[in-house]
Design a protein around this motif. Structure first.
Motif, PDB file in Angstrom:
ATOM      1  N   LEU A 185      -2.729   0.628  -8.126  1.00  0.00           N
ATOM      2  CA  LEU A 185      -1.427   1.257  -7.870  1.00  0.00           C
ATOM      3  C   LEU A 185      -1.559   2.430  -6.911  1.00  0.00           C
ATOM      4  O   LEU A 185      -0.701   2.643  -6.040  1.00  0.00           O
ATOM      5  N   LYS A 186      -2.648   3.181  -7.047  1.00  0.00           N
ATOM      6  CA  LYS A 186      -2.847   4.351  -6.190  1.00  0.00           C
ATOM      7  C   LYS A 186      -3.046   3.961  -4.729  1.00  0.00           C
ATOM      8  O   LYS A 186      -2.715   4.734  -3.834  1.00  0.00           O
ATOM      9  N   TYR A 198       3.059  -6.791  -7.699  1.00  0.00           N
ATOM     10  CA  TYR A 198       3.414  -5.443  -7.248  1.00  0.00           C
ATOM     11  C   TYR A 198       3.617  -5.471  -5.729  1.00  0.00           C
ATOM     12  O   TYR A 198       2.838  -6.109  -5.016  1.00  0.00           O
ATOM     13  N   PRO A 199       4.645  -4.838  -5.213  1.00  0.00           N
ATOM     14  CA  PRO A 199       5.575  -3.929  -5.891  1.00  0.00           C
ATOM     15  C   PRO A 199       6.902  -4.565  -6.286  1.00  0.00           C
ATOM     16  O   PRO A 199       7.740  -3.919  -6.920  1.00  0.00           O
ATOM     17  N   GLU A 200       7.125  -5.845  -5.923  1.00  0.00           N
ATOM     18  CA  GLU A 200       8.458  -6.412  -6.102  1.00  0.00           C
ATOM     19  C   GLU A 200       8.889  -6.548  -7.557  1.00  0.00           C
ATOM     20  O   GLU A 200      10.075  -6.464  -7.868  1.00  0.00           O
ATOM     21  N   LYS A 204      -0.188  -4.249  -2.096  1.00  0.00           N
ATOM     22  CA  LYS A 204       0.323  -5.307  -2.961  1.00  0.00           C
ATOM     23  C   LYS A 204      -0.823  -5.917  -3.776  1.00  0.00           C
ATOM     24  O   LYS A 204      -1.970  -5.969  -3.342  1.00  0.00           O
ATOM     25  N   ASN A 232      -1.447   1.703  -3.286  1.00  0.00           N
ATOM     26  CA  ASN A 232      -0.117   1.334  -2.798  1.00  0.00           C
ATOM     27  C   ASN A 232      -0.116   0.017  -2.031  1.00  0.00           C
ATOM     28  O   ASN A 232       0.803  -0.268  -1.261  1.00  0.00           O
ATOM     29  N   GLU A 281       4.788  -2.017 -16.999  1.00  0.00           N
ATOM     30  CA  GLU A 281       5.923  -2.826 -16.577  1.00  0.00           C
ATOM     31  C   GLU A 281       5.454  -4.177 -16.044  1.00  0.00           C
ATOM     32  O   GLU A 281       6.000  -5.233 -16.400  1.00  0.00           O
ATOM     33  N   LEU A 282       4.444  -4.166 -15.198  1.00  0.00           N
ATOM     34  CA  LEU A 282       3.903  -5.406 -14.653  1.00  0.00           C
ATOM     35  C   LEU A 282       3.289  -6.263 -15.754  1.00  0.00           C
ATOM     36  O   LEU A 282       3.423  -7.499 -15.750  1.00  0.00           O
ATOM     37  N   GLY A 342       7.551  -4.638 -10.204  1.00  0.00           N
ATOM     38  CA  GLY A 342       7.389  -3.426 -10.991  1.00  0.00           C
ATOM     39  C   GLY A 342       6.512  -2.413 -10.292  1.00  0.00           C
ATOM     40  O   GLY A 342       5.757  -2.751  -9.384  1.00  0.00           O
ATOM     41  N   LYS A 343       6.623  -1.153 -10.739  1.00  0.00           N
ATOM     42  CA  LYS A 343       5.874  -0.070 -10.103  1.00  0.00           C
ATOM     43  C   LYS A 343       4.882   0.594 -11.056  1.00  0.00           C
ATOM     44  O   LYS A 343       4.202   1.530 -10.671  1.00  0.00           O
ATOM     45  N   ALA A 344       4.811   0.121 -12.306  1.00  0.00           N
ATOM     46  CA  ALA A 344       3.902   0.697 -13.295  1.00  0.00           C
ATOM     47  C   ALA A 344       3.100  -0.411 -13.957  1.00  0.00           C
ATOM     48  O   ALA A 344       3.555  -1.564 -14.030  1.00  0.00           O
TER      49      ALA A 344
END
Length: 359
Positions: A219-220, A324-326, A224, A222, A333-334, A328-330
């Motif tokens: 995630l960090k 990710y990212p479409e 996909k 950024n 959540e994913l 979810g962003k966490a």
């Protein structure tokens, strides 16, 4: 004299610890650019040898005792032949001019250089380790002892200085290397404990803790990525029919197949618990993640599992995917969305791959 020996040994010990930990990449200390390590170690060893000579103990007119040979051996273990030769040249040149240049200092300094050239050549053929360092060190002491006898004109009065040199050299070398060997063993145990804390005990895959850590790192960046959650269909039936040991064999074999199927795309495979596994796919968008998940599914379905009882089991899996990212962003959540997709795959017949976008 005793104080001089103690000071000399303390310098040697400090050098050993301060070079061993970073240059062996122990704990969290690390020096970058490994290709320059031998050169850097050679210079540091050489300078330490010079400091040791500044605090050396004079035991005869032409003989000083210090722990420079132990430093040279340590540089050979940590830095190889280049470090050994470089340290020997620095120490040897310093010895030639330390008490004023003369034929005696030339011989003493030249001996150090020759010793290091010979050891450097030998360890280029057979690397020096903590196990065989004593052999190289013994050679350096024998040759240096011959030089000491020569500088003392082979007289009986030179016996005591020679004994003092040999005893101090071997005692300082032995203490430092025994401590470093023990440290090495301790660090290896720490490393194994660290690995166990992030590794699934049964399959050898990453555990849920390592999965969470890796997902957060993705995630960090950024960039996909996609997450595949997969679950063995009717695994309870396998355990009930064949027993938990056979179930464990299935889990271990499945782990190997999932890793093999995702190695080419950089998949990060984890066992999140029970019969649930996950695959993090960096730089993989949703359409490609479905293809990869289908490859995994087929690798499981098309090849039966051979277990220790001699039976062949047909195993299938169901997979759910989120991206990710479409989607979810966490991480949580994913994970939940992939789990929802997995539920759809199972409730609609099992042995399927479902992306959350397909619901």
């Amino acid at each position: 004299m005793l104080l001089g020996f103690i000071v000399n040994f303390c310098i040697l010990f400090t050098f050993a610890i301060l070079t061993y930990i970073p240059f062996q990449n122990k704990l969290t200390v690390f020096i970058p650019s490994p290709k320059y390590h031998p050169f850097l170690l050679g210079v540091l060893s050489g300078l330490t040898g010079c400091v040791l000579m500044l605090t050396s103990v004079r035991i005869s007119e032409h003989v000083i005792v210090d722990a420079r040979m132990a430093v040279i051996s340590l540089s050979g273990v940590l830095g190889g032949p280049l470090a050994t030769i470089l340290s020997g040249i620095i120490i040897g040149l310093f010895r030639m001019f330390f008490h004023g240049f003369s034929i005696h200092t030339l011989i003493a300094g030249g001996n150090t250089i020759i010793v290091c050239l010979v050891i450097g050549y030998c360890i280029s053929k057979k690397p020096m380790t903590f196990r065989n360092a004593s052999y190289y060190f013994t050679y350096s002491i024998i040759q240096s002892s011959v030089v000491i006898c020569y500088l003392n004109d082979w007289s009986l009065s030179g016996v005591l200085p020679l004994i003092g040199f040999i005893v101090f050299s071997f005692v300082s070398f032995s203490i430092v290397f025994i401590i470093l060997i023990q440290l090495s063993s301790l660090f290896d145990k720490i490393h194994k404990i660290e690995e166990m804390s992030v590794t699934d005990y049964l399959t050898g895959l990453n555990n849920n803790r390592k999965f969470q850590e890796h997902a957060q790192n993705l995630l960090k960046t950024n960039n996909k990525f996609s997450l595949i959650l997969l679950d063995i269909d009717h695994f309870k039936k396998v355990n009930d029919t064949y027993g938990h040991p056979i179930g464990d064999e299935v889990l271990k074999e499945l782990a190997l197949r999932v890793k093999d199927a995702t190695n080419s795309c950089g998949g990060f495979v984890s066992r999140n618990g029970g019969e649930e596994f996950s695959v993090l796919l960096p730089n993989i968008e949703s359409s490609k993640s479905i293809i990869i998940a289908e490859t995994i599914r087929q690798a499981i379905e098309k090849n039966t599992f051979h277990v220790s009882t001699g039976e062949q089991l047909t195993i299938t899996i169901s997979s759910g995917i989120s991206s990710y990212p479409e989607n979810g962003k966490a991480v949580m959540e994913l994970f939940k969305l992939a789990d929802d997709a997995l539920y759809i795959a199972k409730s609609s017949g099992r042995n399927k791959v479902v992306h959350i976008d397909q619901r």
